[in-house]
Motif scaffolding. Structure first.
Motif, PDB file in Angstrom:
ATOM      1  N   PRO A 136       0.815  -1.227   0.000  1.00 27.88           N
ATOM      2  CA  PRO A 136       0.000   0.000   0.000  1.00 27.88           C
ATOM      3  C   PRO A 136       0.848   1.277   0.000  1.00 27.88           C
ATOM      4  CG  PRO A 136      -0.853  -1.551   1.607  1.00 27.88           C
ATOM      5  CD  PRO A 136       0.446  -2.101   1.119  1.00 27.88           C
ATOM      6  N   LEU A 137       1.992   1.229   0.647  1.00 29.79           N
ATOM      7  CA  LEU A 137       2.871   2.391   0.668  1.00 29.79           C
ATOM      8  C   LEU A 137       3.355   2.735  -0.738  1.00 29.79           C
ATOM      9  CD1 LEU A 137       4.577   4.495   2.215  1.00 29.79           C
ATOM     10  CD2 LEU A 137       6.359   2.745   2.375  1.00 29.79           C
ATOM     11  N   PHE A 138       3.760   1.717  -1.499  1.00 30.57           N
ATOM     12  CA  PHE A 138       4.235   1.951  -2.858  1.00 30.57           C
ATOM     13  C   PHE A 138       3.109   2.405  -3.778  1.00 30.57           C
ATOM     14  CE2 PHE A 138       7.782  -1.102  -1.719  1.00 30.57           C
ATOM     15  CZ  PHE A 138       8.724  -0.091  -1.591  1.00 30.57           C
ATOM     16  N   VAL A 139       1.920   1.890  -3.572  1.00 28.93           N
ATOM     17  CA  VAL A 139       0.773   2.325  -4.392  1.00 28.93           C
ATOM     18  C   VAL A 139       0.458   3.790  -4.112  1.00 28.93           C
ATOM     19  CG1 VAL A 139      -1.687   1.999  -4.806  1.00 28.93           C
ATOM     20  CG2 VAL A 139      -0.186   0.004  -4.626  1.00 28.93           C
ATOM     21  N   VAL A 140       0.444   4.177  -2.846  1.00 31.21           N
ATOM     22  CA  VAL A 140       0.164   5.574  -2.483  1.00 31.21           C
ATOM     23  C   VAL A 140       1.274   6.487  -2.991  1.00 31.21           C
ATOM     24  CG1 VAL A 140      -0.043   7.175  -0.536  1.00 31.21           C
ATOM     25  CG2 VAL A 140      -1.276   5.005  -0.511  1.00 31.21           C
ATOM     26  N   LEU A 141       2.521   6.060  -2.847  1.00 32.13           N
ATOM     27  CA  LEU A 141       3.645   6.858  -3.332  1.00 32.13           C
ATOM     28  C   LEU A 141       3.580   7.015  -4.855  1.00 32.13           C
ATOM     29  CD1 LEU A 141       6.227   8.316  -2.482  1.00 32.13           C
ATOM     30  CD2 LEU A 141       7.445   6.167  -2.844  1.00 32.13           C
ATOM     31  N   GLY A 142       3.249   5.945  -5.560  1.00 34.46           N
ATOM     32  CA  GLY A 142       3.101   6.023  -7.015  1.00 34.46           C
ATOM     33  C   GLY A 142       1.977   6.951  -7.421  1.00 34.46           C
ATOM     34  N   ALA A 143       0.852   6.874  -6.724  1.00 34.49           N
ATOM     35  CA  ALA A 143      -0.277   7.753  -7.029  1.00 34.49           C
ATOM     36  C   ALA A 143       0.091   9.213  -6.766  1.00 34.49           C
ATOM     37  CB  ALA A 143      -1.491   7.355  -6.200  1.00 34.49           C
ATOM     38  N   LEU A 144       0.844   9.453  -5.718  1.00 35.27           N
ATOM     39  CA  LEU A 144       1.298  10.812  -5.408  1.00 35.27           C
ATOM     40  C   LEU A 144       2.220  11.337  -6.518  1.00 35.27           C
ATOM     41  CD1 LEU A 144       1.305  13.112  -3.336  1.00 35.27           C
ATOM     42  CD2 LEU A 144       3.289  12.016  -2.285  1.00 35.27           C
ATOM     43  N   LEU A 145       3.087  10.483  -7.027  1.00 32.63           N
ATOM     44  CA  LEU A 145       3.953  10.880  -8.139  1.00 32.63           C
ATOM     45  C   LEU A 145       3.148  11.208  -9.390  1.00 32.63           C
ATOM     46  CD1 LEU A 145       6.949   8.401  -7.820  1.00 32.63           C
ATOM     47  CD2 LEU A 145       6.990  10.861  -7.453  1.00 32.63           C
ATOM     48  N   VAL A 146       2.091  10.460  -9.639  1.00 35.29           N
ATOM     49  CA  VAL A 146       1.233  10.742 -10.799  1.00 35.29           C
ATOM     50  C   VAL A 146       0.575  12.111 -10.647  1.00 35.29           C
ATOM     51  CG1 VAL A 146      -0.871  10.041 -12.016  1.00 35.29           C
ATOM     52  CG2 VAL A 146       0.828   8.323 -11.369  1.00 35.29           C
ATOM     53  N   VAL A 147       0.076  12.413  -9.466  1.00 36.95           N
ATOM     54  CA  VAL A 147      -0.586  13.708  -9.230  1.00 36.95           C
ATOM     55  C   VAL A 147       0.417  14.853  -9.355  1.00 36.95           C
ATOM     56  CG1 VAL A 147      -1.762  15.113  -7.500  1.00 36.95           C
ATOM     57  CG2 VAL A 147      -2.434  12.732  -7.835  1.00 36.95           C
ATOM     58  N   VAL A 148       1.575  14.703  -8.720  1.00 30.33           N
ATOM     59  CA  VAL A 148       2.598  15.758  -8.776  1.00 30.33           C
ATOM     60  C   VAL A 148       3.069  15.953 -10.221  1.00 30.33           C
ATOM     61  CG1 VAL A 148       4.965  16.328  -8.098  1.00 30.33           C
ATOM     62  CG2 VAL A 148       3.347  15.510  -6.392  1.00 30.33           C
ATOM     63  N   GLY A 149       3.296  14.857 -10.930  1.00 32.09           N
ATOM     64  CA  GLY A 149       3.702  14.965 -12.331  1.00 32.09           C
ATOM     65  C   GLY A 149       2.652  15.657 -13.180  1.00 32.09           C
ATOM     66  N   GLY A 150       1.394  15.369 -12.904  1.00 33.05           N
ATOM     67  CA  GLY A 150       0.314  16.034 -13.639  1.00 33.05           C
ATOM     68  C   GLY A 150       0.270  17.525 -13.363  1.00 33.05           C
ATOM     69  N   VAL A 151       0.424  17.896 -12.103  1.00 29.07           N
ATOM     70  CA  VAL A 151       0.424  19.315 -11.742  1.00 29.07           C
ATOM     71  C   VAL A 151       1.600  20.021 -12.408  1.00 29.07           C
ATOM     72  CG1 VAL A 151       0.741  20.939  -9.826  1.00 29.07           C
ATOM     73  CG2 VAL A 151      -0.840  19.023  -9.585  1.00 29.07           C
ATOM     74  N   TRP A 152       2.780  19.405 -12.354  1.00 29.13           N
ATOM     75  CA  TRP A 152       3.955  20.019 -12.983  1.00 29.13           C
ATOM     76  C   TRP A 152       3.755  20.169 -14.486  1.00 29.13           C
ATOM     77  CZ3 TRP A 152       8.596  17.115 -10.323  1.00 29.13           C
ATOM     78  CH2 TRP A 152       8.700  17.562  -8.999  1.00 29.13           C
TER      79      TRP A 152
END
Length: 62
Positions: free
Chosen positions: A3-19
């Protein structure tokens, strides 16, 4: 750990989208707005996030 890796991956997707959207000028109010470097870095970060989620979900429990 999965679950930690899934949440971290999802956070990277959101941050990448914002950037990406900041770099393209769709999100204003930041020094990153309109800078093509962020329009390039964003999709790379988002892609790494997607890869992390896929790897985390396909990983078998040991």
């Amino acid at each position: 750990m999965r679950p930690l890796f899934v949440v971290l991956g999802a956070l990277l997707v959101v941050v990448g989208g914002v950037w990406t959207f900041q770099g393209l000028g769709y999100i204003e109010g930041s020094p990153m707005t309109g800078v093509t470097t962020w329009a390039t870095i964003g999709p790379i970060v988002a892609g790494l996030g997607v890869a992390l989620v896929i790897v985390a979900l396909r990983r078998r429990d040991s």
